[in-house]
Design a protein around this motif. Structure first.
Motif, PDB file in Angstrom:
ATOM      1  N   GLY A  88       1.006  -1.222   0.088  1.00 22.25           N
ATOM      2  CA  GLY A  88      -0.011   0.099  -0.047  1.00 22.25           C
ATOM      3  C   GLY A  88       0.697   1.265   0.043  1.00 22.25           C
ATOM      4  O   GLY A  88       0.282   2.383   0.257  1.00 22.25           O
ATOM      5  N   THR A  89       2.140   1.236  -0.028  1.00 22.60           N
ATOM      6  CA  THR A  89       2.958   2.416  -0.082  1.00 22.60           C
ATOM      7  C   THR A  89       3.677   2.630  -1.754  1.00 22.60           C
ATOM      8  O   THR A  89       3.870   1.504  -2.403  1.00 22.60           O
ATOM      9  CB  THR A  89       4.060   2.361   0.852  1.00 22.60           C
ATOM     10  OG1 THR A  89       4.821   1.415   0.687  1.00 22.60           O
ATOM     11  CG2 THR A  89       3.345   2.128   2.301  1.00 22.60           C
ATOM     12  N   ILE A  90       4.023   3.651  -1.814  1.00 24.70           N
ATOM     13  CA  ILE A  90       5.130   3.626  -3.176  1.00 24.70           C
ATOM     14  C   ILE A  90       6.626   3.676  -2.708  1.00 24.70           C
ATOM     15  O   ILE A  90       7.139   4.530  -1.787  1.00 24.70           O
ATOM     16  CB  ILE A  90       4.960   5.159  -3.827  1.00 24.70           C
ATOM     17  CG1 ILE A  90       3.536   5.484  -3.975  1.00 24.70           C
ATOM     18  CG2 ILE A  90       5.566   5.378  -5.049  1.00 24.70           C
ATOM     19  CD1 ILE A  90       2.848   4.479  -5.353  1.00 24.70           C
ATOM     20  N   PRO A  91       7.309   2.709  -3.146  1.00 23.50           N
ATOM     21  CA  PRO A  91       8.674   2.703  -2.813  1.00 23.50           C
ATOM     22  C   PRO A  91       9.477   3.676  -3.377  1.00 23.50           C
ATOM     23  O   PRO A  91       9.172   4.182  -4.382  1.00 23.50           O
ATOM     24  CB  PRO A  91       9.125   1.295  -3.359  1.00 23.50           C
ATOM     25  CG  PRO A  91       8.163   0.891  -4.453  1.00 23.50           C
ATOM     26  CD  PRO A  91       6.931   1.773  -4.078  1.00 23.50           C
ATOM     27  N   ASP A  92      10.963   3.878  -2.812  1.00 23.88           N
ATOM     28  CA  ASP A  92      11.861   4.633  -3.642  1.00 23.88           C
ATOM     29  C   ASP A  92      12.269   3.932  -4.713  1.00 23.88           C
ATOM     30  O   ASP A  92      12.531   2.720  -4.724  1.00 23.88           O
ATOM     31  CB  ASP A  92      13.151   4.824  -2.629  1.00 23.88           C
ATOM     32  CG  ASP A  92      12.645   5.736  -1.432  1.00 23.88           C
ATOM     33  OD1 ASP A  92      11.578   6.441  -1.467  1.00 23.88           O
ATOM     34  OD2 ASP A  92      13.562   5.692  -0.438  1.00 23.88           O
ATOM     35  N   ILE A  93      12.353   4.744  -5.972  1.00 21.70           N
ATOM     36  CA  ILE A  93      12.804   3.983  -7.218  1.00 21.70           C
ATOM     37  C   ILE A  93      14.246   4.743  -7.622  1.00 21.70           C
ATOM     38  O   ILE A  93      14.208   5.900  -7.692  1.00 21.70           O
ATOM     39  CB  ILE A  93      11.681   4.182  -8.357  1.00 21.70           C
ATOM     40  CG1 ILE A  93      10.519   3.786  -7.466  1.00 21.70           C
ATOM     41  CG2 ILE A  93      11.954   3.500  -9.263  1.00 21.70           C
ATOM     42  CD1 ILE A  93       9.048   4.276  -8.364  1.00 21.70           C
ATOM     43  N   ALA A  94      14.863   3.787  -8.165  1.00 25.51           N
ATOM     44  CA  ALA A  94      16.062   4.234  -8.850  1.00 25.51           C
ATOM     45  C   ALA A  94      16.002   5.368 -10.076  1.00 25.51           C
ATOM     46  O   ALA A  94      14.910   5.005 -10.585  1.00 25.51           O
ATOM     47  CB  ALA A  94      16.956   3.278  -9.458  1.00 25.51           C
ATOM     48  N   PRO A  95      16.442   6.449 -10.171  1.00 23.45           N
ATOM     49  CA  PRO A  95      16.323   7.749 -11.214  1.00 23.45           C
ATOM     50  C   PRO A  95      16.425   6.950 -12.481  1.00 23.45           C
ATOM     51  O   PRO A  95      15.895   7.719 -13.455  1.00 23.45           O
ATOM     52  CB  PRO A  95      17.236   8.787 -10.785  1.00 23.45           C
ATOM     53  CG  PRO A  95      18.237   8.160 -10.086  1.00 23.45           C
ATOM     54  CD  PRO A  95      17.572   6.887  -9.264  1.00 23.45           C
ATOM     55  N   GLY A  96      16.931   5.813 -12.891  1.00 23.54           N
ATOM     56  CA  GLY A  96      17.091   5.475 -13.941  1.00 23.54           C
ATOM     57  C   GLY A  96      15.962   5.269 -14.880  1.00 23.54           C
ATOM     58  O   GLY A  96      15.897   5.037 -16.189  1.00 23.54           O
ATOM     59  N   ASN A 108      22.480   4.049  -9.699  1.00 23.98           N
ATOM     60  CA  ASN A 108      22.235   5.641  -9.175  1.00 23.98           C
ATOM     61  C   ASN A 108      21.439   5.519  -7.765  1.00 23.98           C
ATOM     62  O   ASN A 108      20.759   4.685  -7.400  1.00 23.98           O
ATOM     63  CB  ASN A 108      21.525   6.530 -10.090  1.00 23.98           C
ATOM     64  CG  ASN A 108      22.072   6.736 -11.549  1.00 23.98           C
ATOM     65  OD1 ASN A 108      23.217   6.823 -11.458  1.00 23.98           O
ATOM     66  ND2 ASN A 108      21.452   6.483 -12.266  1.00 23.98           N
ATOM     67  N   MET A 109      21.698   6.559  -6.937  1.00 26.21           N
ATOM     68  CA  MET A 109      21.004   6.717  -5.791  1.00 26.21           C
ATOM     69  C   MET A 109      19.262   6.651  -5.910  1.00 26.21           C
ATOM     70  O   MET A 109      18.978   7.615  -6.771  1.00 26.21           O
ATOM     71  CB  MET A 109      21.468   7.952  -4.999  1.00 26.21           C
ATOM     72  CG  MET A 109      22.794   7.835  -4.408  1.00 26.21           C
ATOM     73  SD  MET A 109      23.117   6.772  -3.365  1.00 26.21           S
ATOM     74  CE  MET A 109      22.134   7.300  -2.017  1.00 26.21           C
ATOM     75  N   PRO A 110      18.755   6.144  -5.350  1.00 28.15           N
ATOM     76  CA  PRO A 110      17.253   6.162  -5.650  1.00 28.15           C
ATOM     77  C   PRO A 110      16.816   7.545  -5.245  1.00 28.15           C
ATOM     78  O   PRO A 110      17.056   8.341  -4.269  1.00 28.15           O
ATOM     79  CB  PRO A 110      16.678   5.135  -4.671  1.00 28.15           C
ATOM     80  CG  PRO A 110      17.749   5.157  -3.174  1.00 28.15           C
ATOM     81  CD  PRO A 110      19.003   5.469  -4.027  1.00 28.15           C
ATOM     82  N   CYS A 111      15.432   7.688  -6.068  1.00 28.89           N
ATOM     83  CA  CYS A 111      14.621   9.111  -5.654  1.00 28.89           C
ATOM     84  C   CYS A 111      13.608   8.564  -4.253  1.00 28.89           C
ATOM     85  O   CYS A 111      13.520   7.473  -4.064  1.00 28.89           O
ATOM     86  CB  CYS A 111      13.518   9.059  -6.783  1.00 28.89           C
ATOM     87  SG  CYS A 111      14.077   9.800  -8.205  1.00 28.89           S
TER      88      CYS A 111
END
Length: 227
Positions: free
Chosen positions: A166-174, A221-224
């Motif tokens: 039920g949540t939005i995870p951090d995602i790599a900016p690629g 890359n560092m995740p958003c």
């Protein structure tokens, strides 16, 4: 909680033959993507030669809960699409905004189940796109015995674990745009591939779908962060 697809989507253009309708949110509208480079553009390119028409009923800001709350309007639109000689597949790409708004997972599941039921009542075939691989769409698909279009492996690998239901995870900016939410051009081809595979199998087209390889730096890359 966002716009209503049932009220804002264009009048159905379906007629006899085979049709695919995308019922989605801003990911479905391919927000921020240049014309012709979105995942649905690629789906149309693959299905068009097989006389399968693709329509986009997506509306930015739409949520599963809001659309489920407008079922009479949606049922009317679906009924106008399904006529004698029509084979209609409705791809449901909703639930992301519900997660963003903090809607409890059980309520998201209930809304998706209502949408699946409405499509089945219209004598069409529903497919559920897995917006986030947290189990919500997968559980609904299993309970309703409908096809799941899974999150593309590349996109799933770019999401920071653990992915909480039920949540939005951090995602790599690629694979996301600068807003850290919407899939970028690189991600579109992977979304298209999983959808084309599902539709090819449904329509028995035998399409051989390949996606280009990209640099592994996309995942380094560092995740958003949405925190």
């Amino acid at each position: 909680q966002g716009s209503s697809i049932a009220h804002q989507c264009p009048l159905p253009l379906c007629g006899m033959g085979r049709h695919v309708v995308l019922l989605g949110d801003s990911i479905g509208t391919m927000q921020g993507i240049s014309r012709g480079r979105g995942f649905l553009d690629k789906v149309q390119q693959e299905l068009g030669p097989h006389d399968i028409k693709v329509e986009n009923w997506s509306v930015g800001g739409a949520s599963a809960a809001a659309v489920a709350g407008q079922l009479p309007s949606l049922r009317k639109k679906l009924a106008s699409c399904v006529v004698a000689g029509t084979e209609l597949v409705v791809v449901i790409e909703l639930g992301g905004n519900d997660r963003m708004f903090g809607v409890p997972p059980a309520q998201i599941e209930k809304a998706l189940e209502m949408l699946v039921a409405a499509v089945l009542e219209a004598r069409a075939t529903p497919m559920l796109m897995e917006v986030i691989p947290d189990g919500i769409e997968r559980d609904v698909a299993e309970r309703c015995k409908v096809r799941l279009v899974p999150t593309p492996p590349r996109l799933k690998a770019a999401m920071k674990e653990p992915i909480r239901r039920g949540t939005i995870p951090d995602i790599a900016p690629g694979y996301v745009q600068s807003d850290c939410i919407h899939p970028n051009t690189q991600a579109q081809k992977h979304i298209a591939k999983t959808l084309i595979v599902a539709l090819s199998e449904h329509f028995e087209l035998g399409l051989d779908v390949h996606s280009e390889e990209e640099s592994p730096n996309c995942l380094r890359n560092m995740p958003c962060s949405l925190q």
